[in-house]
Motif scaffolding. Structure first.
Motif, PDB file in Angstrom:
ATOM      1  N   MET A   1      22.685  40.031  44.886  1.00  0.00           N
ATOM      2  CA  MET A   1      23.799  40.722  44.271  1.00  0.00           C
ATOM      3  C   MET A   1      23.582  40.795  42.766  1.00  0.00           C
ATOM      4  N   PRO A   2      23.933  41.920  42.172  1.00  0.00           N
ATOM      5  CA  PRO A   2      23.763  42.054  40.724  1.00  0.00           C
ATOM      6  C   PRO A   2      24.849  41.322  39.933  1.00  0.00           C
ATOM      7  N   ILE A   3      24.514  41.010  38.707  1.00  0.00           N
ATOM      8  CA  ILE A   3      25.463  40.400  37.779  1.00  0.00           C
ATOM      9  C   ILE A   3      25.898  41.495  36.812  1.00  0.00           C
ATOM     10  N   TYR A   4      27.203  41.726  36.745  1.00  0.00           N
ATOM     11  CA  TYR A   4      27.753  42.741  35.860  1.00  0.00           C
ATOM     12  C   TYR A   4      28.405  42.073  34.651  1.00  0.00           C
ATOM     13  N   GLU A   5      28.314  42.746  33.511  1.00  0.00           N
ATOM     14  CA  GLU A   5      28.948  42.253  32.294  1.00  0.00           C
ATOM     15  C   GLU A   5      30.191  43.081  32.013  1.00  0.00           C
ATOM     16  N   TYR A   6      31.261  42.393  31.617  1.00  0.00           N
ATOM     17  CA  TYR A   6      32.519  43.037  31.274  1.00  0.00           C
ATOM     18  C   TYR A   6      32.948  42.564  29.893  1.00  0.00           C
ATOM     19  N   GLN A   7      33.743  43.408  29.232  1.00  0.00           N
ATOM     20  CA  GLN A   7      34.331  43.020  27.949  1.00  0.00           C
ATOM     21  C   GLN A   7      35.774  43.500  27.927  1.00  0.00           C
ATOM     22  N   CYS A   8      36.669  42.635  27.456  1.00  0.00           N
ATOM     23  CA  CYS A   8      38.077  42.968  27.375  1.00  0.00           C
ATOM     24  C   CYS A   8      38.340  43.764  26.096  1.00  0.00           C
ATOM     25  N   GLN A   9      39.024  44.880  26.232  1.00  0.00           N
ATOM     26  CA  GLN A   9      39.358  45.714  25.081  1.00  0.00           C
ATOM     27  C   GLN A   9      40.515  45.125  24.268  1.00  0.00           C
ATOM     28  N   SER A  10      41.291  44.204  24.862  1.00  0.00           N
ATOM     29  CA  SER A  10      42.424  43.598  24.155  1.00  0.00           C
ATOM     30  C   SER A  10      42.013  42.396  23.312  1.00  0.00           C
ATOM     31  N   CYS A  11      41.303  41.439  23.953  1.00  0.00           N
ATOM     32  CA  CYS A  11      40.992  40.197  23.244  1.00  0.00           C
ATOM     33  C   CYS A  11      39.513  40.059  22.878  1.00  0.00           C
ATOM     34  N   GLY A  12      38.642  40.936  23.396  1.00  0.00           N
ATOM     35  CA  GLY A  12      37.216  40.884  23.082  1.00  0.00           C
ATOM     36  C   GLY A  12      36.420  39.906  23.925  1.00  0.00           C
ATOM     37  N   HIS A  13      37.070  39.238  24.874  1.00  0.00           N
ATOM     38  CA  HIS A  13      36.390  38.262  25.736  1.00  0.00           C
ATOM     39  C   HIS A  13      35.297  38.959  26.550  1.00  0.00           C
ATOM     40  N   GLU A  14      34.099  38.342  26.613  1.00  0.00           N
ATOM     41  CA  GLU A  14      33.005  38.845  27.430  1.00  0.00           C
ATOM     42  C   GLU A  14      32.901  37.992  28.681  1.00  0.00           C
ATOM     43  N   HIS A  15      32.634  38.647  29.811  1.00  0.00           N
ATOM     44  CA  HIS A  15      32.668  37.977  31.108  1.00  0.00           C
ATOM     45  C   HIS A  15      31.540  38.515  31.977  1.00  0.00           C
ATOM     46  N   GLU A  16      30.892  37.643  32.737  1.00  0.00           N
ATOM     47  CA  GLU A  16      29.878  38.049  33.703  1.00  0.00           C
ATOM     48  C   GLU A  16      30.405  37.788  35.099  1.00  0.00           C
ATOM     49  N   ALA A  17      30.139  38.712  36.013  1.00  0.00           N
ATOM     50  CA  ALA A  17      30.617  38.567  37.385  1.00  0.00           C
ATOM     51  C   ALA A  17      29.511  38.940  38.362  1.00  0.00           C
ATOM     52  N   LEU A  18      29.332  38.107  39.373  1.00  0.00           N
ATOM     53  CA  LEU A  18      28.380  38.362  40.452  1.00  0.00           C
ATOM     54  C   LEU A  18      29.133  39.163  41.516  1.00  0.00           C
ATOM     55  N   GLN A  19      28.751  40.437  41.681  1.00  0.00           N
ATOM     56  CA  GLN A  19      29.474  41.304  42.594  1.00  0.00           C
ATOM     57  C   GLN A  19      28.514  42.121  43.446  1.00  0.00           C
ATOM     58  N   LYS A  20      29.001  42.549  44.593  1.00  0.00           N
ATOM     59  CA  LYS A  20      28.256  43.495  45.407  1.00  0.00           C
ATOM     60  C   LYS A  20      28.308  44.857  44.718  1.00  0.00           C
ATOM     61  N   ILE A  21      27.324  45.686  44.989  1.00  0.00           N
ATOM     62  CA  ILE A  21      27.306  47.029  44.420  1.00  0.00           C
ATOM     63  C   ILE A  21      28.519  47.817  44.899  1.00  0.00           C
ATOM     64  N   SER A  22      28.974  47.568  46.117  1.00  0.00           N
ATOM     65  CA  SER A  22      30.101  48.302  46.696  1.00  0.00           C
ATOM     66  C   SER A  22      31.460  47.792  46.213  1.00  0.00           C
ATOM     67  N   ASP A  23      31.515  46.649  45.526  1.00  0.00           N
ATOM     68  CA  ASP A  23      32.787  46.106  45.034  1.00  0.00           C
ATOM     69  C   ASP A  23      33.367  46.984  43.926  1.00  0.00           C
ATOM     70  N   GLN A  24      34.679  47.024  43.868  1.00  0.00           N
ATOM     71  CA  GLN A  24      35.369  47.748  42.800  1.00  0.00           C
ATOM     72  C   GLN A  24      35.190  46.979  41.481  1.00  0.00           C
ATOM     73  N   PRO A  25      35.101  47.684  40.351  1.00  0.00           N
ATOM     74  CA  PRO A  25      34.986  46.994  39.059  1.00  0.00           C
ATOM     75  C   PRO A  25      36.205  46.118  38.784  1.00  0.00           C
ATOM     76  N   LEU A  26      35.976  45.016  38.097  1.00  0.00           N
ATOM     77  CA  LEU A  26      37.084  44.142  37.718  1.00  0.00           C
ATOM     78  C   LEU A  26      37.948  44.836  36.672  1.00  0.00           C
ATOM     79  N   VAL A  27      39.232  44.505  36.649  1.00  0.00           N
ATOM     80  CA  VAL A  27      40.162  45.146  35.728  1.00  0.00           C
ATOM     81  C   VAL A  27      40.840  44.123  34.832  1.00  0.00           C
ATOM     82  N   HIS A  28      41.254  42.992  35.399  1.00  0.00           N
ATOM     83  CA  HIS A  28      42.039  42.001  34.654  1.00  0.00           C
ATOM     84  C   HIS A  28      41.138  40.976  33.967  1.00  0.00           C
ATOM     85  N   CYS A  29      41.400  40.754  32.690  1.00  0.00           N
ATOM     86  CA  CYS A  29      40.639  39.798  31.881  1.00  0.00           C
ATOM     87  C   CYS A  29      40.984  38.370  32.293  1.00  0.00           C
TER      88      CYS A  29
END
Length: 85
Positions: A1-29
């Motif tokens: 499974m790939p590791i995706y990187e996310y960044q919060c537009q409100s607080c700037g927090h960076e987050h990595e998530a191990l997700q399936k390609i078919s999973d919906q993108p994360l929304v909540h910081c």
């Protein structure tokens, strides 16, 4: 499974998530709980090397064994004659 990187537009927090390609993108910081996460574009964090399926199944000729033993003869030693090689 790939590791995706996310960044919060409100607080700037960076987050990595191990997700399936078919999973919906994360929304909540996970830091501030606001629905402002965006998926970042990043390079893959791995490299396939060694004697695997690609090395043995899809190459031909002199390129067949790139990761393993070399079929070339050893290069001559470059000392000026003062060593014992």
């Amino acid at each position: 499974m790939p590791i995706y990187e996310y960044q919060c537009q409100s607080c700037g927090h960076e987050h990595e998530a191990l997700q399936k390609i078919s999973d919906q993108p994360l929304v909540h910081c996970p830091a501030c709980s606001k629905p402002d996460l965006i998926k970042k574009i990043s390079a893959a964090g791995f490299r396939l090397k060694g004697g695997g399926w690609y090395e043995t199944d899809f190459k031909s000729g002199a390129k067949k064994n790139v990761a393993g033993e070399s079929s070339e003869s050893p290069k001559p030693h470059s000392c000026s004659g003062s060593c014992s090689h």
